[in-house]
Write a protein that holds these residues in place. Structure first.
Motif, short mmCIF file in Angstrom:
data_model
loop_
_atom_site.label_atom_id
_atom_site.label_comp_id
_atom_site.label_asym_id
_atom_site.label_seq_id
_atom_site.Cartn_x
_atom_site.Cartn_y
_atom_site.Cartn_z
N UNK A 201 -2.19 -7.52 13.74
CA UNK A 201 -2.29 -7.39 12.27
C UNK A 201 -2.91 -6.02 11.96
N UNK A 202 -2.10 -4.97 11.95
CA UNK A 202 -2.67 -3.62 11.87
C UNK A 202 -3.19 -3.22 10.50
N UNK A 203 -2.78 -3.91 9.42
CA UNK A 203 -3.17 -3.49 8.08
C UNK A 203 -4.00 -4.56 7.38
N UNK A 204 -4.90 -4.12 6.53
CA UNK A 204 -5.62 -5.04 5.65
C UNK A 204 -4.77 -5.26 4.41
N UNK A 260 -19.51 12.39 8.56
CA UNK A 260 -18.39 12.48 9.49
C UNK A 260 -17.15 11.71 9.05
N UNK A 261 -17.19 11.15 7.84
CA UNK A 261 -16.00 10.46 7.33
C UNK A 261 -15.77 10.78 5.86
N UNK A 274 -8.65 4.77 5.05
CA UNK A 274 -7.19 4.76 5.21
C UNK A 274 -6.79 4.82 6.68
N UNK A 275 -7.60 5.49 7.50
CA UNK A 275 -7.32 5.61 8.94
C UNK A 275 -8.52 5.07 9.69
N UNK A 276 -8.54 3.76 9.89
CA UNK A 276 -9.71 3.11 10.47
C UNK A 276 -9.66 3.16 11.99
#
Length: 397
Positions: A201-204, A260-261, A274-276
């Motif tokens: 499940x790659x997306x929230x 750093x983010x 967006x890119x976890x």
């Protein structure tokens, strides 16, 4: 002397108030898509709100888990599930069929130029054109209630399991961990679940059926809240004693994530919303857990006392949640065309959201009989479970 844990009521009310304030701001984020988007956004507002975004939902599920324990301890058989279903399912369905409809109607007018009346949209388009976003039917912000309902049923066998005598070595181990500085390691539970399930499940999505990795995260916070309340007497002294350390850790983690983010000022990026990356998720969940521990520690120390205002708000908070996003969208629809500038528009939307939501919550108190259950009101005279009646006050701890 046994008493209600008043500080949990304070945390519950505060968590929902923060969520409402956050949702009133999202339309002004230039880096996020939402129902209605302001033509002029504010990167500063978005940057500020990244901090509560990191832990507000974790806190909500954690406090919900605590409240669930106080219901479960009074009735742990199948009537517990029946009661939870009656408390959560009717408001979910009523909101999806009635309360949420104006949100989508305003969005279709504002973003797509729809010209029909609300009644026409409701009767002819909302239920018949498929699910949102391609269609119109949606549970919108009520995904939280849907997830809470499902995870209650999913976790129920676990709740019953830990009641069994043969589980005592496991529960004793948990109490030893949670009553020591090793309590900070418990953020690994949602992290490991998420990382294990992310390849599938790659997306929230907040859609439940394809959101397994993040459902596991929210269920972990919910379960930790349940266990925290169950073993409150054994754990709360440690949490109170570590409150300043928890706040310090949260501050360090916040600074690191901002550097750093969220701003990139540190010279390299560890990922973002967006890119976890795994590292970003680890820091995010560690921040959420240290914030929860800090808030619980300070609240138990300083706010474990009866308050008429908190008691009044605690009864109103579910109706406030149910209606608030509809009020946000309506306020945006009427305020944004005025072109008053981001901060003035945000202030007006925020004030209108709280005012409109509170008016709704007070008005539904006038509903006869048990109709108020449809909008999240418990029956009159029935105490809410969030603070329970479990342990001694920690004001002197």
């Amino acid at each position: 002397m046994q008493q209600r844990l008043y500080y949990i009521d304070f945390l519950r009310v505060s968590a929902f108030m923060l969520l409402i304030a956050y949702h009133a701001s999202v339309a002004f984020f230039p880096d996020m898509k939402w129902l209605i988007e302001a033509p002029e956004g504010s990167a500063t507002l978005s940057l500020i709100m990244k901090f509560p975004r990191a832990w507000r939902l974790a806190l909500l599920f954690f406090v919900s888990g605590m409240g669930t324990w106080f219901v479960y301890r009074r009735c742990s058989d199948l009537s517990f599930l029946k009661g939870r279903f009656k408390r959560l399912f009717p408001p979910l369905i009523f909101a999806m069929c009635v309360i949420i409809v104006p949100q989508v109607w305003y969005e279709r007018i504002y973003e797509n130029g729809y010209e029909g009346s609300f009644l026409t949209f409701w009767l002819t388009r909302y239920f018949t054109e498929g699910k949102y976003p391609d269609g119109n039917f949606t549970w919108a912000h009520m995904w939280f209630v849907a997830y809470l309902l499902v995870m209650t049923f999913v976790c129920y066998p676990v709740f019953r399991l830990i009641d069994q005598p043969f589980m005592k070595p496991v529960t004793d181990w948990f109490q030893r961990i949670a009553a020591s500085p090793r309590v900070y390691l418990l953020f690994l539970l949602p992290l490991v679940f998420n990382l294990a399930l992310s390849p599938i499940f790659p997306r929230q999505t907040n859609a439940l059926y394809n959101d397994g990795a993040w459902f596991a995260v929210w269920a972990s916070w919910f379960g930790l809240g349940f266990l925290f309340a169950r073993y409150h007497q054994a754990l709360i002294g440690t949490v109170v004693g570590l409150r300043w350390q928890s706040a310090g850790l949260a501050a360090v983690l916040t600074l690191a994530i901002y550097l750093f983010s969220w701003t990139g000022a540190g010279g390299f990026s560890i990922g973002d919303y967006e890119t976890m990356t795994p590292l970003y998720k680890a820091l995010l969940m560690a921040l959420a857990w240290t914030m929860i521990l800090a808030l619980c520690g300070f609240a138990a120390k300083h706010l474990d006392a009866p308050s008429a205002i908190v008691s009044w708000l605690n009864r109103k908070v579910f109706p406030l949640y149910i209606v608030h996003q509809t009020v946000v969208v309506a306020a945006l629809y009427y305020v944004l065309p005025l072109g008053l500038g981001v901060w003035t528009e945000y202030a007006l939307v925020l004030m209108a959201t709280f005012a409109g939501s509170f008016l709704f919550a007070m008005a539904v108190e006038l509903l006869p009989g048990r109709i108020g259950l449809l909008v999240g009101l418990p029956p009159r005279g029935k105490p809410l479970p969030a603070g329970g009646a479990e342990t001694q006050s920690m004001r002197g701890a």
